[in-house]
Scaffold this motif. Structure first.
Motif, PDB file in Angstrom:
ATOM      1  N   LEU A   1     -28.076  39.524  25.710  1.00 25.56           N
ATOM      2  CA  LEU A   1     -29.287  40.204  26.173  1.00 25.56           C
ATOM      3  C   LEU A   1     -30.192  39.292  27.012  1.00 25.56           C
ATOM      4  CD1 LEU A   1     -30.209  42.273  22.964  1.00 25.56           C
ATOM      5  CD2 LEU A   1     -29.016  43.043  25.023  1.00 25.56           C
TER       6      LEU A   1
ATOM      7  N   ALA B   1     -31.737  46.553  23.854  1.00 22.58           N
ATOM      8  CA  ALA B   1     -32.574  45.809  22.904  1.00 22.58           C
ATOM      9  C   ALA B   1     -33.410  46.761  22.053  1.00 22.58           C
ATOM     10  CB  ALA B   1     -33.476  44.834  23.659  1.00 22.58           C
TER      11      ALA B   1
ATOM     12  N   VAL C   1     -30.149  46.356  29.601  1.00 27.02           N
ATOM     13  CA  VAL C   1     -30.476  45.316  28.618  1.00 27.02           C
ATOM     14  C   VAL C   1     -31.726  45.695  27.827  1.00 27.02           C
ATOM     15  CG1 VAL C   1     -31.314  42.949  28.352  1.00 27.02           C
ATOM     16  CG2 VAL C   1     -29.342  43.407  29.804  1.00 27.02           C
TER      17      VAL C   1
END
Length: 320
Positions: free
Chosen positions: A260, A215, A211
């Motif tokens: 996310l 990002a 994650v």
């Protein structure tokens, strides 16, 4: 005037999601096999079947997008150019599906017993065979995950896609959604087989890493798109459509929040929970969020692809 592409429809977008998720599930099924196959046998087996199904259905969706469906029947015979990513990708996906099916058959206790009855030495060699298939599956899974991004990156005339950051983004997202799928499978079968604490922590930590990386790469992908000329203008229009235009609500809600923020929060809470506590709902919510976000990401990237008017730019440069 910027025109958004309409050639790539929902079928390729769904293929990009299913192919990446299936590849990621195959990778994590292989990792669990190498770590502790006996304690997670059912989870691994279902994950391998799921990986094969996702990649196969995704490939059929991609072929269904062909103008003439009969081209899909002869597609494999047409991929003979070793310099083409299409050739490598086609055979890579096929090989990954085959390995996933063989690995699942070797992991299933019933079919393994049948194979052992036919081949006397298989029972003793089964652990080694499963590990060898796991390693091959991990390699092929990573290749397929990368290929889903390269397939889109290779499409001409759409600058938003023509960046090496796209395969990297889709690879990380594929691993993220694959780990989420394995988590869901483990929750479904936990009454029959509870995943070991070591493997459960591994999946949670992997999701956190994925994650965070996703990002970072997503931010770089959006921030670096743009530049001078028709190509830069088209890429900038794609970014604007996703972050502040008509696609923005879907991006911020489905990708950023569900895809996310939710998985990150769920994984952190699951890791901090006391030993023995039931974190099933937390893990399930995070995993479902990852799947929703991963699917939405592919659709939004495909929908936001804008054509660059390179012909007009070339003509203007000649005239001026």
């Amino acid at each position: 005037m910027i025109e958004f592409q309409t050639v790539w429809g929902w079928q390729p977008a769904l293929y990009l999601f299913l192919g990446g998720m299936g590849a990621g599930a195959l990778v994590f099924a292989g990792i669990l096999t190498l770590i502790d196959r006996k304690s997670n046998n059912t989870t691994i087996c279902i994950a391998q079947w799921s990986a094969a199904a996702c990649m196969a259905v995704g490939l059929l969706l991609l072929l269904s997008e062909l103008t003439n469906p009969m081209r899909g029947v002869i597609a494999w015979e047409s991929f003979v150019n070793p310099a083409s990513w299409m050739t490598w990708g086609a055979w890579g996906v096929l090989a990954a599906i085959v390995i996933a099916v063989i690995a699942a058959l070797c992991t299933m206790r019933t079919t393994a017993a049948g194979i052992a009855a036919l081949f006397k030495g298989f029972k003793k060699a089964r652990p080694t065979v499963c590990k060898a298939l796991a390693v091959i599956g991990i390699i092929l899974g990573l290749f397929v995950a990368v290929y889903t991004g390269i397939l889109l990156m290779s499409a001409p005339g759409i600058p938003f896609w023509n960046t090496p950051l796209l395969p990297l983004l889709f690879t990380i997202s594929g691993l993220d959604t694959g780990a989420a799928l394995v988590e869901i499978i483990a929750l479904v079968v936990r009454k029959r087989e509870r995943m070991t604490e070591r493997c459960s922590e591994l999946l949670e930590k992997a999701i956190i890493v994925m994650v965070v990386l996703e990002a970072v790469v997503l931010a770089a992908f959006l921030l670096t798109a743009g530049g001078e000329g028709a190509a830069g203008e088209a890429a900038a229009a794609s970014v604007a459509a996703i972050t502040a235009g008509s696609l923005a609500p879907w991006f911020w809600c489905l990708v950023m929040l569900c895809g996310l923020a939710a998985p990150l929060a769920a994984s952190l809470l699951a890791l901090k929970a006391k030993k023995g506590s039931d974190t099933g709902i937390i893990v399930l919510s995070g995993a479902l969020g990852a799947l929703i976000g991963g699917c939405a990401l592919r659709f939004l990237v495909v929908m936001a692809g804008a054509h660059a008017d390179l012909v007009a730019e070339t003509v203007m440069s000649i005239l001026l």
